[in-house]
Design an enzyme around this catalytic site. Sequence first.
Site, mmCIF file in Angstrom:
data_model
loop_
_atom_site.group_PDB
_atom_site.id
_atom_site.type_symbol
_atom_site.label_atom_id
_atom_site.label_comp_id
_atom_site.label_asym_id
_atom_site.label_seq_id
_atom_site.Cartn_x
_atom_site.Cartn_y
_atom_site.Cartn_z
ATOM 1 C CB CYS A 129 -0.929 -0.005 1.205
ATOM 2 S SG CYS A 129 -2.008 1.433 1.286
ATOM 3 C CB CYS A 132 -0.969 2.732 3.755
ATOM 4 S SG CYS A 132 -2.518 2.122 3.103
ATOM 5 C CG ASP A 133 2.799 1.487 4.452
ATOM 6 O OD1 ASP A 133 2.183 1.946 5.433
ATOM 7 O OD2 ASP A 133 2.715 0.302 4.095
#
Length: 304
Positions: A129, A132-133
Site C-alpha cells: 500500500c 498508506c506507507d
Amino acid sequence: MYDLIIIGAGPAGLAASIYASRYKLNHIVIAKEPGGQAVEAHKVENWPGTESVSGLELTQKMRAHAEKLGAKVVMDSVLNIAKGENGFSVTAHTGEHRAKNIILALGMEYKKLAIPGEEEFRGKGVSYCPTCDAAFFGGKAVAVVGGANSAASAAQLLAEYASKVYLIYRGDKLKVDPAYEESLKKKENVEIIYQTNILEIMGEMTVSKVKLDKEYNGSNELDLKGVFVEIGSEPGVELPKQLGVDLDERGFILVNPDQSTNVSGLYAAGDATTGSNKLRQILTAAAEGAVATASVYKKTQIAS
C-alpha cells in the site's frame, strides 16, 4: 431476516448499499476493511465530475453517503455463508446474520512475490500500500516491483518522498497507459530496471537490501529500505466456493447481465466478477453494485 446482506465496502458494496436504501431494502453491509483497494489509489482522475481525488477521500465520501441514507456498516470478517430453503446465513466474528439475498462485493486480494523475506519483513519495509506507507520512506531508497499502471502510480507517488525509486520489472517494456509513461519520465529520482526479478528480501530488523537475479551496476544486491509489491491482484475464491458459485478459469465470479450468479438469490459486483467487459475500475464496480441491487429489488417486487 434482512432483505439483503452486502459483503464488501468498496465502491461496489457501497454503491449497492446506496441503492438498497433508496429502494427501501432492509440491508446490512459487512466488510473486513472500509473502501477496499480503492482506498490505496494515489489519485483517481477518471471519476466523472471530479478532476482529481485520492482513493481514500472518494471512498470515505461513498461510505458517508451510504450511512447518511441509513446503511449499517459492520466492520467484520465473514467466515462462512450457508444457503438454506428461506435464504442465506452469514457467519462473522460478531455473530450470525440472515438474509433473503446476498451481494458479494469482495474486491481483490494482492498477489505475492512468494520469495524469502517477503512475509518476514511485511510491515517492516515490505508494503502492498504505497498510499498508506509512502511517507515513512522520506529520504530513503525504495523499490517498486511490477510493470503495469499500479506499479507506475506507486513509483510516481513514492518519488515525492523517497530519495530514489527503483521500478523493477521482469519484462522489457512497461505495460502502462501513456499518461503514466509520460509522468515517470519527468521523475528524475525514478530508475527503471528491466528484465529483472527480486530473488530475496534481506535485512535484520527491517529491510536493508534485496537480491536480484542478474547484476545491476556490478552487483546482484541492491541497497534500499522498502519494497512495494505491485504485481496485480486476484479474486478471493473461498466464499464463492462455499456456495458452489461458478467461476471462470482465473477464479472470477461468472455473472449474468443483471449481476446474478448461478446460485439463486446470490449476486456479485465489482472487480471480482466477469462483468463490465472485465474493465476493473472504480466506476464499473460502483455501476455493478447499483445493477445488482436493482436486480434484488425487482426480485422482491415479483415475490410480493
